[in-house]
Design a protein around this motif. Structure first.
Motif, PDB file in Angstrom:
ATOM      1  N   LEU A 134       0.823  -1.201   0.000  1.00  0.00           N
ATOM      2  CA  LEU A 134       0.000   0.000   0.000  1.00  0.00           C
ATOM      3  C   LEU A 134       0.861   1.257   0.000  1.00  0.00           C
ATOM      4  O   LEU A 134       0.550   2.239  -0.686  1.00  0.00           O
ATOM      5  N   SER A 135       1.938   1.241   0.780  1.00  0.00           N
ATOM      6  CA  SER A 135       2.849   2.387   0.797  1.00  0.00           C
ATOM      7  C   SER A 135       3.460   2.617  -0.581  1.00  0.00           C
ATOM      8  O   SER A 135       3.528   3.751  -1.071  1.00  0.00           O
ATOM      9  N   ALA A 136       3.898   1.523  -1.212  1.00  0.00           N
ATOM     10  CA  ALA A 136       4.478   1.633  -2.559  1.00  0.00           C
ATOM     11  C   ALA A 136       3.439   2.146  -3.545  1.00  0.00           C
ATOM     12  O   ALA A 136       3.744   2.969  -4.416  1.00  0.00           O
ATOM     13  N   GLY A 137       2.193   1.676  -3.406  1.00  0.00           N
ATOM     14  CA  GLY A 137       1.136   2.124  -4.303  1.00  0.00           C
ATOM     15  C   GLY A 137       0.856   3.613  -4.162  1.00  0.00           C
ATOM     16  O   GLY A 137       0.676   4.320  -5.163  1.00  0.00           O
ATOM     17  N   LEU A 138       0.818   4.109  -2.919  1.00  0.00           N
ATOM     18  CA  LEU A 138       0.587   5.535  -2.694  1.00  0.00           C
ATOM     19  C   LEU A 138       1.733   6.376  -3.246  1.00  0.00           C
ATOM     20  O   LEU A 138       1.511   7.429  -3.853  1.00  0.00           O
ATOM     21  N   LEU A 139       2.960   5.922  -3.030  1.00  0.00           N
ATOM     22  CA  LEU A 139       4.117   6.643  -3.557  1.00  0.00           C
ATOM     23  C   LEU A 139       4.096   6.676  -5.080  1.00  0.00           C
ATOM     24  O   LEU A 139       4.373   7.711  -5.697  1.00  0.00           O
ATOM     25  N   ALA A 140       3.755   5.535  -5.692  1.00  0.00           N
ATOM     26  CA  ALA A 140       3.704   5.466  -7.152  1.00  0.00           C
ATOM     27  C   ALA A 140       2.602   6.372  -7.693  1.00  0.00           C
ATOM     28  O   ALA A 140       2.790   7.078  -8.697  1.00  0.00           O
ATOM     29  N   MET A 141       1.433   6.354  -7.032  1.00  0.00           N
ATOM     30  CA  MET A 141       0.331   7.205  -7.471  1.00  0.00           C
ATOM     31  C   MET A 141       0.726   8.681  -7.411  1.00  0.00           C
ATOM     32  O   MET A 141       0.487   9.442  -8.368  1.00  0.00           O
ATOM     33  N   ALA A 142       1.340   9.087  -6.297  1.00  0.00           N
ATOM     34  CA  ALA A 142       1.765  10.476  -6.159  1.00  0.00           C
ATOM     35  C   ALA A 142       2.834  10.819  -7.176  1.00  0.00           C
ATOM     36  O   ALA A 142       2.853  11.932  -7.730  1.00  0.00           O
ATOM     37  N   GLY A 143       3.742   9.875  -7.448  1.00  0.00           N
ATOM     38  CA  GLY A 143       4.796  10.119  -8.428  1.00  0.00           C
ATOM     39  C   GLY A 143       4.251  10.298  -9.832  1.00  0.00           C
ATOM     40  O   GLY A 143       4.625  11.234 -10.545  1.00  0.00           O
ATOM     41  N   VAL A 144       3.354   9.417 -10.232  1.00  0.00           N
ATOM     42  CA  VAL A 144       2.761   9.509 -11.569  1.00  0.00           C
ATOM     43  C   VAL A 144       1.966  10.803 -11.711  1.00  0.00           C
ATOM     44  O   VAL A 144       2.005  11.467 -12.756  1.00  0.00           O
ATOM     45  N   TYR A 145       1.255  11.192 -10.661  1.00  0.00           N
ATOM     46  CA  TYR A 145       0.413  12.388 -10.724  1.00  0.00           C
ATOM     47  C   TYR A 145       1.226  13.649 -10.999  1.00  0.00           C
ATOM     48  O   TYR A 145       0.725  14.598 -11.606  1.00  0.00           O
ATOM     49  N   GLN A 146       2.498  13.650 -10.577  1.00  0.00           N
ATOM     50  CA  GLN A 146       3.354  14.812 -10.811  1.00  0.00           C
ATOM     51  C   GLN A 146       3.546  15.098 -12.298  1.00  0.00           C
ATOM     52  O   GLN A 146       3.912  16.219 -12.667  1.00  0.00           O
ATOM     53  N   PHE A 147       3.314  14.108 -13.147  1.00  0.00           N
ATOM     54  CA  PHE A 147       3.548  14.263 -14.582  1.00  0.00           C
ATOM     55  C   PHE A 147       2.257  14.497 -15.370  1.00  0.00           C
ATOM     56  O   PHE A 147       2.298  14.578 -16.594  1.00  0.00           O
ATOM     57  N   THR A 148       1.122  14.606 -14.696  1.00  0.00           N
ATOM     58  CA  THR A 148      -0.158  14.688 -15.396  1.00  0.00           C
ATOM     59  C   THR A 148      -0.504  16.130 -15.797  1.00  0.00           C
ATOM     60  O   THR A 148      -0.103  17.092 -15.139  1.00  0.00           O
ATOM     61  N   PRO A 149      -1.298  16.287 -16.876  1.00  0.00           N
ATOM     62  CA  PRO A 149      -1.765  17.630 -17.284  1.00  0.00           C
ATOM     63  C   PRO A 149      -2.601  18.308 -16.194  1.00  0.00           C
ATOM     64  O   PRO A 149      -2.560  19.540 -16.073  1.00  0.00           O
ATOM     65  N   LEU A 150      -3.365  17.529 -15.438  1.00  0.00           N
ATOM     66  CA  LEU A 150      -4.185  18.115 -14.375  1.00  0.00           C
ATOM     67  C   LEU A 150      -3.309  18.776 -13.322  1.00  0.00           C
ATOM     68  O   LEU A 150      -3.613  19.881 -12.846  1.00  0.00           O
ATOM     69  N   LYS A 151      -2.230  18.117 -12.957  1.00  0.00           N
ATOM     70  CA  LYS A 151      -1.291  18.700 -12.003  1.00  0.00           C
ATOM     71  C   LYS A 151      -0.734  20.016 -12.551  1.00  0.00           C
ATOM     72  O   LYS A 151      -0.679  21.033 -11.833  1.00  0.00           O
ATOM     73  N   ASP A 152      -0.337  20.014 -13.814  1.00  0.00           N
ATOM     74  CA  ASP A 152       0.209  21.232 -14.425  1.00  0.00           C
ATOM     75  C   ASP A 152      -0.824  22.355 -14.458  1.00  0.00           C
ATOM     76  O   ASP A 152      -0.499  23.517 -14.182  1.00  0.00           O
ATOM     77  N   ALA A 153      -2.069  22.005 -14.782  1.00  0.00           N
ATOM     78  CA  ALA A 153      -3.114  23.022 -14.868  1.00  0.00           C
ATOM     79  C   ALA A 153      -3.386  23.654 -13.508  1.00  0.00           C
ATOM     80  O   ALA A 153      -3.542  24.874 -13.391  1.00  0.00           O
ATOM     81  N   CYS A 154      -3.429  22.825 -12.477  1.00  0.00           N
ATOM     82  CA  CYS A 154      -3.675  23.338 -11.137  1.00  0.00           C
ATOM     83  C   CYS A 154      -2.504  24.176 -10.643  1.00  0.00           C
ATOM     84  O   CYS A 154      -2.689  25.225 -10.017  1.00  0.00           O
ATOM     85  N   LEU A 155      -1.288  23.718 -10.937  1.00  0.00           N
ATOM     86  CA  LEU A 155      -0.111  24.480 -10.530  1.00  0.00           C
ATOM     87  C   LEU A 155      -0.066  25.853 -11.204  1.00  0.00           C
ATOM     88  O   LEU A 155       0.333  26.844 -10.577  1.00  0.00           O
ATOM     89  N   SER A 156      -0.481  25.915 -12.459  1.00  0.00           N
ATOM     90  CA  SER A 156      -0.442  27.198 -13.167  1.00  0.00           C
ATOM     91  C   SER A 156      -1.361  28.211 -12.496  1.00  0.00           C
ATOM     92  O   SER A 156      -1.047  29.409 -12.447  1.00  0.00           O
ATOM     93  N   LYS A 157      -2.488  27.764 -11.966  1.00  0.00           N
ATOM     94  CA  LYS A 157      -3.403  28.667 -11.261  1.00  0.00           C
ATOM     95  C   LYS A 157      -2.806  29.108  -9.925  1.00  0.00           C
ATOM     96  O   LYS A 157      -2.954  30.266  -9.520  1.00  0.00           O
ATOM     97  N   CYS A 158      -2.148  28.189  -9.240  1.00  0.00           N
ATOM     98  CA  CYS A 158      -1.545  28.535  -7.956  1.00  0.00           C
ATOM     99  C   CYS A 158      -0.351  29.472  -8.125  1.00  0.00           C
ATOM    100  O   CYS A 158      -0.074  30.289  -7.247  1.00  0.00           O
ATOM    101  N   ARG A 159       0.354  29.331  -9.243  1.00  0.00           N
ATOM    102  CA  ARG A 159       1.529  30.163  -9.476  1.00  0.00           C
ATOM    103  C   ARG A 159       1.172  31.535 -10.040  1.00  0.00           C
ATOM    104  O   ARG A 159       1.975  32.460  -9.965  1.00  0.00           O
ATOM    105  N   MET A 160      -0.027  31.663 -10.620  1.00  0.00           N
ATOM    106  CA  MET A 160      -0.461  32.941 -11.192  1.00  0.00           C
ATOM    107  C   MET A 160      -1.838  33.319 -10.642  1.00  0.00           C
ATOM    108  O   MET A 160      -2.820  33.400 -11.390  1.00  0.00           O
ATOM    109  N   PRO A 161      -1.924  33.531  -9.329  1.00  0.00           N
ATOM    110  CA  PRO A 161      -3.238  33.785  -8.730  1.00  0.00           C
ATOM    111  C   PRO A 161      -3.881  35.087  -9.197  1.00  0.00           C
ATOM    112  O   PRO A 161      -5.108  35.190  -9.243  1.00  0.00           O
TER     113      PRO A 161
END
Length: 245
Positions: A134-161
């Motif tokens: 389960l720990s490995a699964g959570l780490l892998a999920m968080a790692g993969v999410y760092q590369f997703t378009p959704l992550k980038d889209a949300c970060l762009s809003k946080c960086r340019m409020p």
């Protein structure tokens, strides 16, 4: 930032960290076999598969959200506050309330997950032990999410409020706070859930995660951090999985 509303916000953040420190102290006190008031904090942190257990875990996650996530939004809060100098109608408290309301909702979900994991025998009463798969699964999920378009889209809003606030100014302070909170949630939900790996009441994990999330939202630093952090999480997932074999 010396205005009363800023002092109130800093007091909330500091107060949340102090309470979390007091709640995490029992682990050290139990190891030492001593400590005044250890029993009280032990009971407050102990998971039980009932409504009381859910409420206690919800409170704990809410405190974690206030302590960890409010600091990551300070640049956005400052941007909104600066708009007041132009004569705009800015209600700082409503903005912060909307932001924290989103994370309060996340806290309820996280508390439900924690109680469910405990009920399934996957967590100890203090929520500090999770199986290697389960720990490995959570780490892998968080790692993969760092590369997703959704992550980038949300970060762009946080960086340019400022852009976000101007586009949605007519929605009012509270709804802008909800919108900012939703973007922040989209950035950080997976990293927050890594508390199940690092230890739900581990101050070390909370401090490190807060620092990483603060840096990731800074435009000049964050763009160099997001994908390397994802790679590091994937490597960590592999390491945990191999050690669990």
């Amino acid at each position: 930032m010396g205005a009363p509303h800023w002092l109130a916000l800093f007091a909330v953040i500091l107060g949340a960290w102090i309470i979390l420190y007091m709640m995490s102290a029992p682990a050290d006190l139990r190891a030492a076999g001593q400590g005044y008031g250890a029993g009280f904090w032990r009971d407050l942190c102990m998971l039980t598969p009932d409504a009381a257990g859910f409420l206690k875990m919800g409170l704990m996650w809410a405190l974690m959200a206030a302590a960890m996530m409010a600091p990551t939004a300070l640049p956005a809060f400052a941007t909104y506050d600066e708009l007041a100098s132009s004569g705009a109608d800015t209600r700082f408290g409503l903005l912060v309330a909307g932001y924290l309301a989103v994370w309060l909702g996340f806290s309820g979900v996280a508390a439900a997950v924690q109680v469910a994991l405990f009920g399934a025998g996957l967590l100890d009463p203090f929520g500090s032990s999770l199986s290697a798969p389960l720990s490995a699964g959570l780490l892998a999920m968080a790692g993969v999410y760092q590369f997703t378009p959704l992550k980038d889209a949300c970060l762009s809003k946080c960086r340019m409020p400022l852009t976000v606030f101007i586009q949605h100014w007519d929605e009012g302070a509270f709804r802008n706070g909800l919108r900012l909170g939703a973007a922040c949630l989209g950035c950080c939900w997976a990293l927050m859930l890594l508390a199940f790996v690092g230890g739900v009441m581990s101050l070390g994990f909370m401090a490190l995660a807060t620092l990483l999330m603060v840096l990731e939202k800074l435009p000049e630093i964050g763009r160099w951090l997001t994908r390397p952090l994802g790679a590091a999480l994937l490597v960590g997932a592999g390491f945990v999985a191999l050690n669990g074999l």
